[in-house]
Design a protein around this motif. Structure first.
Motif, mmCIF file in Angstrom:
data_model
loop_
_atom_site.group_PDB
_atom_site.id
_atom_site.type_symbol
_atom_site.label_atom_id
_atom_site.label_comp_id
_atom_site.label_asym_id
_atom_site.label_seq_id
_atom_site.Cartn_x
_atom_site.Cartn_y
_atom_site.Cartn_z
ATOM 1 N N VAL A 229 0.830 -1.206 0.000
ATOM 2 C CA VAL A 229 0.000 0.000 0.000
ATOM 3 C C VAL A 229 0.864 1.254 0.000
ATOM 4 O O VAL A 229 0.436 2.323 -0.469
ATOM 5 N N GLN A 230 2.091 1.131 0.487
ATOM 6 C CA GLN A 230 2.962 2.304 0.568
ATOM 7 C C GLN A 230 3.364 2.830 -0.811
ATOM 8 O O GLN A 230 3.794 3.986 -0.935
ATOM 9 N N THR A 231 3.219 2.017 -1.841
ATOM 10 C CA THR A 231 3.407 2.513 -3.211
ATOM 11 C C THR A 231 2.471 3.690 -3.464
ATOM 12 O O THR A 231 2.863 4.710 -4.055
ATOM 13 N N LEU A 232 1.233 3.555 -2.997
ATOM 14 C CA LEU A 232 0.235 4.610 -3.187
ATOM 15 C C LEU A 232 0.451 5.748 -2.199
ATOM 16 O O LEU A 232 0.287 6.922 -2.545
ATOM 17 N N GLU A 233 0.824 5.403 -0.983
ATOM 18 C CA GLU A 233 1.071 6.424 0.037
ATOM 19 C C GLU A 233 2.135 7.414 -0.418
ATOM 20 O O GLU A 233 2.025 8.617 -0.184
ATOM 21 N N VAL A 234 3.175 6.898 -1.060
ATOM 22 C CA VAL A 234 4.277 7.744 -1.517
ATOM 23 C C VAL A 234 4.034 8.268 -2.928
ATOM 24 O O VAL A 234 4.307 9.433 -3.236
ATOM 25 N N GLY A 235 3.517 7.410 -3.803
ATOM 26 C CA GLY A 235 3.455 7.740 -5.221
ATOM 27 C C GLY A 235 2.355 8.689 -5.623
ATOM 28 O O GLY A 235 2.583 9.592 -6.448
ATOM 29 N N VAL A 236 1.146 8.533 -5.068
ATOM 30 C CA VAL A 236 0.021 9.352 -5.516
ATOM 31 C C VAL A 236 0.220 10.834 -5.208
ATOM 32 O O VAL A 236 -0.041 11.686 -6.073
ATOM 33 N N PRO A 237 0.689 11.205 -4.003
ATOM 34 C CA PRO A 237 0.951 12.635 -3.776
ATOM 35 C C PRO A 237 1.973 13.220 -4.757
ATOM 36 O O PRO A 237 1.840 14.379 -5.174
ATOM 37 N N ILE A 238 2.985 12.433 -5.113
ATOM 38 C CA ILE A 238 3.973 12.919 -6.081
ATOM 39 C C ILE A 238 3.311 13.145 -7.439
ATOM 40 O O ILE A 238 3.556 14.157 -8.113
ATOM 41 N N LEU A 239 2.457 12.203 -7.848
ATOM 42 C CA LEU A 239 1.731 12.360 -9.108
ATOM 43 C C LEU A 239 0.893 13.632 -9.090
ATOM 44 O O LEU A 239 0.890 14.405 -10.051
ATOM 45 N N GLN A 240 0.190 13.859 -7.982
ATOM 46 C CA GLN A 240 -0.650 15.053 -7.894
ATOM 47 C C GLN A 240 0.198 16.332 -7.957
ATOM 48 O O GLN A 240 -0.182 17.298 -8.627
ATOM 49 N N GLU A 241 1.327 16.329 -7.265
ATOM 50 C CA GLU A 241 2.203 17.491 -7.281
ATOM 51 C C GLU A 241 2.711 17.785 -8.697
ATOM 52 O O GLU A 241 2.742 18.943 -9.134
ATOM 53 N N GLU A 242 3.099 16.725 -9.414
ATOM 54 C CA GLU A 242 3.635 16.920 -10.762
ATOM 55 C C GLU A 242 2.550 17.367 -11.731
ATOM 56 O O GLU A 242 2.800 18.213 -12.618
ATOM 57 N N LEU A 243 1.345 16.835 -11.582
ATOM 58 C CA LEU A 243 0.239 17.275 -12.438
ATOM 59 C C LEU A 243 -0.104 18.735 -12.165
ATOM 60 O O LEU A 243 -0.365 19.511 -13.097
ATOM 61 N N ALA A 244 -0.083 19.094 -10.861
ATOM 62 C CA ALA A 244 -0.387 20.488 -10.513
ATOM 63 C C ALA A 244 0.696 21.429 -11.052
ATOM 64 O O ALA A 244 0.395 22.535 -11.532
ATOM 65 N N ARG A 245 1.950 20.987 -10.995
ATOM 66 C CA ARG A 245 3.047 21.806 -11.513
ATOM 67 C C ARG A 245 2.900 22.041 -13.004
ATOM 68 O O ARG A 245 3.089 23.156 -13.507
ATOM 69 N N ARG A 246 2.572 20.953 -13.724
ATOM 70 C CA ARG A 246 2.401 21.086 -15.169
ATOM 71 C C ARG A 246 1.211 21.969 -15.512
ATOM 72 O O ARG A 246 1.243 22.747 -16.469
ATOM 73 N N SER A 247 0.144 21.814 -14.729
ATOM 74 C CA SER A 247 -1.039 22.638 -14.973
ATOM 75 C C SER A 247 -0.741 24.107 -14.724
ATOM 76 O O SER A 247 -1.191 24.989 -15.471
ATOM 77 N N GLY A 248 0.081 24.367 -13.683
ATOM 78 C CA GLY A 248 0.420 25.747 -13.353
ATOM 79 C C GLY A 248 1.339 26.392 -14.365
ATOM 80 O O GLY A 248 1.323 27.618 -14.541
ATOM 81 N N SER A 249 2.125 25.583 -15.047
ATOM 82 C CA SER A 249 3.078 26.127 -16.021
ATOM 83 C C SER A 249 2.502 26.159 -17.433
ATOM 84 O O SER A 249 3.158 26.604 -18.360
ATOM 85 N N ALA A 250 1.284 25.655 -17.569
ATOM 86 C CA ALA A 250 0.680 25.605 -18.901
ATOM 87 C C ALA A 250 0.283 26.998 -19.380
ATOM 88 O O ALA A 250 -0.038 27.854 -18.599
#
Length: 250
Positions: A229-250
């Motif tokens: 389960v820790q794959t999701l605990e660590v990975g999903v927040p990183i995915l959200q951060e990277e998506l938000a970063r890309r959205s902000g730089s668009a």
């Protein structure tokens, strides 16, 4: 330590459970928002070993701590989470320290796995070291012998003697009962980050010899299995951060 010293009042125990769930779920909050169905499945999976009656809550937390603190994993959020939960359930500083000491032996598997591969090479020189005396001392202090140690003892007796002392200290002090020590070894050998089958077989036999039941061993394997389960605990927040970063730089 007297059993009464470990006793936790029901209200305190309920509070400890709530604190654990808040801590465990914080890392999964991003998953709860993005995929509530899978979040619920994660919670249900983690709850099964936590509700397994074969082990008391303190022992469950020490075993989960060992899995997270193993050198093959070193998941700091999980280490902190289970240290807190173990303390909440009455574990002492000495018991937690001994859990770390028992878990720290994992590195020796580089030797117990690698040295047998040297069998076809020239034998070590005659160094005058009494290997049989070292072996006898290992059996006396650790209570068992496994043929996997033979190659290490023959090739590197000084190293093996040092390992003997290193691994025997928590057995000499004896804060945790022998059965719990072996259950900790089972957990770290069975973990997805290690999967050391040879050691797992040895420590299952040793645990049974110290009075462990099949149901207790099943509970340990369930605990070790939930680190996925820790794959999701660590990975999903990183995915959200990277998506938000890309959205902000668009």
């Amino acid at each position: 330590m007297a059993e009464a010293a470990r006793r936790v009042l029901p209200a305190d125990q309920d509070a400890a459970v709530r604190r654990f769930h808040r801590s465990a779920m914080t890392g999964l909050e991003a998953l709860r928002v993005t995929d509530p169905e899978f979040y619920t499945a994660c919670v249900e999976l983690m709850d099964v070993p936590r509700k397994h009656a074969a082990l008391d809550a303190r022992t469950r937390e020490l075993i989960a701590l060992a899995v997270n603190a193993a050198v093959t994993h070193l998941h700091e959020p999980g280490i902190r989470r289970h240290v807190r939960a173990a303390l909440d359930h009455g574990a002492t500083r000495e018991e937690i320290m001994e859990t770390f000491q028992l878990t720290a032996v994992l590195g020796i598997h580089a030797a117990s796995t690698g040295f047998p591969l040297l069998r076809g090479l020239p034998p070590p020189p005659n160094d005058g070291v009494d290997r049989e005396a070292i072996k006898a001392e290992f059996v006396r202090r650790r209570g068992y012998w496994d043929t996997a140690w033979e190659d290490v003892l023959q090739r590197a007796p000084a190293f093996f003697a040092a390992y003997l002392n290193f691994s025997a200290i928590p057995w000499r002090r004896g804060v945790l009962e022998p059965k719990v020590k072996e259950l900790i070894y089972i957990a770290i050998d069975a973990s997805a980050t290690h999967l050391f089958t040879d050691g797992l077989k040895v420590h299952i036999d040793n645990a049974i010899g110290h009075g462990a039941t099949p149901d207790e061993i099943v509970a340990v394997l369930e605990i070790a299995s939930t680190i996925g389960v820790q794959t999701l605990e660590v990975g999903v927040p990183i995915l959200q951060e990277e998506l938000a970063r890309r959205s902000g730089s668009a």
